[in-house]
Design a protein around this motif. Structure first.
Motif, mmCIF file in Angstrom:
data_model
loop_
_atom_site.group_PDB
_atom_site.id
_atom_site.type_symbol
_atom_site.label_atom_id
_atom_site.label_comp_id
_atom_site.label_asym_id
_atom_site.label_seq_id
_atom_site.Cartn_x
_atom_site.Cartn_y
_atom_site.Cartn_z
ATOM 1 N N LYS A 98 0.825 -1.206 0.000
ATOM 2 C CA LYS A 98 0.000 0.000 0.000
ATOM 3 C C LYS A 98 0.861 1.258 0.000
ATOM 4 C CE LYS A 98 -3.945 -2.103 2.372
ATOM 5 N NZ LYS A 98 -4.846 -2.034 3.553
ATOM 6 N N ALA A 99 1.994 1.186 0.650
ATOM 7 C CA ALA A 99 2.880 2.355 0.716
ATOM 8 C C ALA A 99 4.309 1.931 0.400
ATOM 9 C CB ALA A 99 2.803 3.008 2.092
ATOM 10 N N PRO A 100 4.601 1.602 -0.877
ATOM 11 C CA PRO A 100 5.970 1.205 -1.230
ATOM 12 C C PRO A 100 6.944 2.355 -1.048
ATOM 13 C CG PRO A 100 4.666 1.592 -3.194
ATOM 14 C CD PRO A 100 3.719 1.663 -2.036
ATOM 15 N N LYS A 101 8.169 2.021 -0.716
ATOM 16 C CA LYS A 101 9.176 3.062 -0.505
ATOM 17 C C LYS A 101 10.473 2.694 -1.213
ATOM 18 C CE LYS A 101 11.107 1.214 3.797
ATOM 19 N NZ LYS A 101 11.494 1.548 5.192
ATOM 20 N N ARG A 102 11.226 3.705 -1.526
ATOM 21 C CA ARG A 102 12.528 3.510 -2.134
ATOM 22 C C ARG A 102 13.589 3.654 -1.053
ATOM 23 N NH1 ARG A 102 15.632 7.783 -6.113
ATOM 24 N NH2 ARG A 102 17.686 6.809 -5.950
ATOM 25 N N GLU A 103 14.513 2.715 -1.034
ATOM 26 C CA GLU A 103 15.573 2.753 -0.029
ATOM 27 C C GLU A 103 16.555 3.876 -0.355
ATOM 28 O OE1 GLU A 103 15.358 1.192 2.568
ATOM 29 O OE2 GLU A 103 14.064 -0.527 2.167
ATOM 30 N N ILE A 104 16.806 4.725 0.631
ATOM 31 C CA ILE A 104 17.772 5.815 0.440
ATOM 32 C C ILE A 104 19.000 5.626 1.326
ATOM 33 C CG2 ILE A 104 15.995 7.452 -0.240
ATOM 34 C CD1 ILE A 104 16.156 8.627 2.596
ATOM 35 N N ARG A 105 18.977 4.579 2.161
ATOM 36 C CA ARG A 105 20.146 4.273 2.986
ATOM 37 C C ARG A 105 20.838 3.041 2.431
ATOM 38 N NH1 ARG A 105 20.431 6.706 7.920
ATOM 39 N NH2 ARG A 105 22.613 6.033 7.712
ATOM 40 N N LEU A 106 22.140 2.976 2.620
ATOM 41 C CA LEU A 106 22.957 1.950 1.989
ATOM 42 C C LEU A 106 22.638 0.545 2.496
ATOM 43 C CD1 LEU A 106 25.255 1.058 0.156
ATOM 44 C CD2 LEU A 106 26.849 1.603 2.006
ATOM 45 N N LEU A 107 22.636 0.352 3.805
ATOM 46 C CA LEU A 107 22.459 -0.998 4.341
ATOM 47 C C LEU A 107 21.132 -1.628 3.944
ATOM 48 C CD1 LEU A 107 24.139 -0.774 7.874
ATOM 49 C CD2 LEU A 107 25.015 -1.818 5.772
ATOM 50 N N PRO A 108 19.994 -0.917 4.052
ATOM 51 C CA PRO A 108 18.739 -1.520 3.574
ATOM 52 C C PRO A 108 18.782 -1.875 2.089
ATOM 53 C CG PRO A 108 18.273 0.346 5.000
ATOM 54 C CD PRO A 108 19.744 0.360 4.739
ATOM 55 N N ALA A 109 19.472 -1.045 1.296
ATOM 56 C CA ALA A 109 19.580 -1.338 -0.137
ATOM 57 C C ALA A 109 20.399 -2.607 -0.372
ATOM 58 C CB ALA A 109 20.217 -0.158 -0.865
ATOM 59 N N LEU A 110 21.488 -2.765 0.364
ATOM 60 C CA LEU A 110 22.306 -3.977 0.235
ATOM 61 C C LEU A 110 21.542 -5.212 0.699
ATOM 62 C CD1 LEU A 110 25.789 -2.682 1.479
ATOM 63 C CD2 LEU A 110 25.084 -3.165 -0.884
ATOM 64 N N MET A 111 20.763 -5.072 1.750
ATOM 65 C CA MET A 111 19.961 -6.198 2.232
ATOM 66 C C MET A 111 18.898 -6.577 1.204
ATOM 67 S SD MET A 111 21.195 -7.374 4.953
ATOM 68 C CE MET A 111 19.841 -8.532 5.183
ATOM 69 N N VAL A 174 21.729 -2.765 -10.211
ATOM 70 C CA VAL A 174 20.724 -2.465 -9.182
ATOM 71 C C VAL A 174 21.191 -1.307 -8.305
ATOM 72 C CG1 VAL A 174 19.519 -3.370 -7.164
ATOM 73 C CG2 VAL A 174 19.782 -4.796 -9.201
ATOM 74 N N LEU A 175 22.469 -1.328 -7.909
ATOM 75 C CA LEU A 175 22.998 -0.234 -7.096
ATOM 76 C C LEU A 175 22.952 1.093 -7.848
ATOM 77 C CD1 LEU A 175 26.061 -1.985 -5.409
ATOM 78 C CD2 LEU A 175 24.006 -1.143 -4.260
ATOM 79 N N ASP A 176 23.308 1.077 -9.123
ATOM 80 C CA ASP A 176 23.232 2.305 -9.917
ATOM 81 C C ASP A 176 21.795 2.809 -10.001
ATOM 82 O OD1 ASP A 176 25.921 2.314 -10.333
ATOM 83 O OD2 ASP A 176 25.850 1.622 -12.419
ATOM 84 N N GLY A 177 20.861 1.887 -10.203
ATOM 85 C CA GLY A 177 19.466 2.268 -10.308
ATOM 86 C C GLY A 177 18.892 2.831 -9.021
ATOM 87 N N LEU A 178 19.406 2.363 -7.892
ATOM 88 C CA LEU A 178 18.940 2.844 -6.595
ATOM 89 C C LEU A 178 19.666 4.107 -6.147
ATOM 90 C CD1 LEU A 178 18.601 -0.543 -4.653
ATOM 91 C CD2 LEU A 178 16.762 0.865 -5.599
ATOM 92 N N GLY A 179 20.669 4.516 -6.896
ATOM 93 C CA GLY A 179 21.401 5.725 -6.544
ATOM 94 C C GLY A 179 22.611 5.492 -5.674
ATOM 95 N N PHE A 180 23.201 4.285 -5.753
ATOM 96 C CA PHE A 180 24.405 3.963 -4.988
ATOM 97 C C PHE A 180 25.495 3.497 -5.961
ATOM 98 C CE2 PHE A 180 20.762 3.194 -2.260
ATOM 99 C CZ PHE A 180 21.089 3.886 -1.105
ATOM 100 N N PRO A 181 26.055 4.386 -6.752
ATOM 101 C CA PRO A 181 27.041 3.974 -7.759
ATOM 102 C C PRO A 181 28.238 3.271 -7.125
ATOM 103 C CG PRO A 181 27.075 6.360 -7.431
ATOM 104 C CD PRO A 181 25.876 5.847 -6.707
ATOM 105 N N ALA A 182 28.661 2.189 -7.770
ATOM 106 C CA ALA A 182 29.767 1.391 -7.232
ATOM 107 C C ALA A 182 30.393 0.580 -8.363
ATOM 108 C CB ALA A 182 29.276 0.467 -6.125
ATOM 109 N N ARG A 183 31.586 0.088 -8.101
ATOM 110 C CA ARG A 183 32.247 -0.866 -8.997
ATOM 111 C C ARG A 183 32.142 -2.226 -8.349
ATOM 112 N NH1 ARG A 183 33.020 -3.690 -12.617
ATOM 113 N NH2 ARG A 183 34.985 -4.111 -13.707
ATOM 114 N N VAL A 184 31.572 -3.187 -9.073
ATOM 115 C CA VAL A 184 31.299 -4.499 -8.494
ATOM 116 C C VAL A 184 32.048 -5.569 -9.283
ATOM 117 C CG1 VAL A 184 29.511 -6.125 -7.776
ATOM 118 C CG2 VAL A 184 29.014 -3.665 -7.827
ATOM 119 N N THR A 185 32.767 -6.424 -8.575
ATOM 120 C CA THR A 185 33.524 -7.507 -9.197
ATOM 121 C C THR A 185 33.261 -8.812 -8.450
ATOM 122 O OG1 THR A 185 35.442 -6.900 -7.836
ATOM 123 C CG2 THR A 185 35.351 -6.009 -10.077
ATOM 124 N N ALA A 186 33.585 -9.920 -9.103
ATOM 125 C CA ALA A 186 33.376 -11.252 -8.512
ATOM 126 C C ALA A 186 34.721 -11.934 -8.306
ATOM 127 C CB ALA A 186 32.484 -12.099 -9.411
#
Length: 216
Positions: A98-111, A174-186
């Motif tokens: 009913k009330a979706p929200k966008r994560e603006i903090r890093l840890l919730p976004a990573l979770m 996903v991080l870029d789309g949420l506003g948390f730009p990063a370089r990700v490697t495996a």
């Protein structure tokens, strides 16, 4: 002569040919008309996903010059998938809450990546998420048994290859789309109990850390 003609006649022969009757079934469902919120009917078997990904790796391997180039291309492919996965999960969240929200903090976004995104792509959450004790801008998502690598045998001349670069690309998108730009490697981090264990290393840009400090 007459009897021979009568025998071959389609009106008198017992072995007649007939056109197939028209199907009474309705039109086949269009993939674009499926309900995006019904996830159960949209699931793909693990075997199908593994087979498809192994074919992608073989196809890409024939068109690259080395391990780094192959990982880069797998990362790019994963990034394209990640953009669409984020769009799909956001749509489902808006439709079910009913009330979706966008994560603006890093840890919730990573979770959310560790749990929701991983489950949407691989059918289960990742095994762990950790913060680097050496670098404040680094986080790690751990997958003890990457689904896409279960049926891939890496040759000796490509021993440093990590096919989970595909997953790293998904995380980066996903991080870029949420506003948390990063370089990700495996990176392969095998243990005695998990020989295919993989670490998805997330190195955040400074702007993300600066914003986190402001929001504290």
């Amino acid at each position: 002569m007459n009897s021979s003609v009568e025998h071959l006649s389609p009106t008198t022969s017992s072995a007649r040919f007939s056109l197939p009757s028209k199907s009474t079934a309705g039109p086949k469902p269009n993939i674009y008309e499926r309900n995006l919120n019904k996830t159960r009917v949209a699931e793909v078997s693990a075997a199908s996903l593994s087979f498809l990904f192994s074919e992608v790796v073989q196809y890409t391997q024939k068109r690259v010059s080395g391990v780094n180039d192959l990982e880069r291309r797998l990362n790019t492919l994963g990034y394209r998938v990640g953009v669409r996965v984020l769009e799909l999960t956001a749509y489902r969240a808006e439709s079910s809450l009913k009330a979706p929200k966008r994560e603006i903090r890093l840890l919730p976004a990573l979770m959310a990546i560790h749990t929701q995104i991983w489950r949407a792509v691989y059918g289960r959450p990742a095994d762990a998420i950790e913060k680097s004790v050496e670098n404040v801008d680094e986080y790690m998502i751990i997958d003890n048994d990457p689904l896409i690598e279960r049926h891939i045998s890496v040759p000796r001349d490509l021993s440093g290859l990590s096919c989970s670069s595909f997953s790293a690309g998904i995380v980066e998108a996903v991080l870029d789309g949420l506003g948390f730009p990063a370089r990700v490697t495996a990176h392969h981090t095998p243990t005695s109990t998990h020989p295919t264990r993989t670490t998805i290393l997330i190195k955040l840009e400074k702007s993300v850390l600066d914003r986190e400090d402001v929001l504290k």
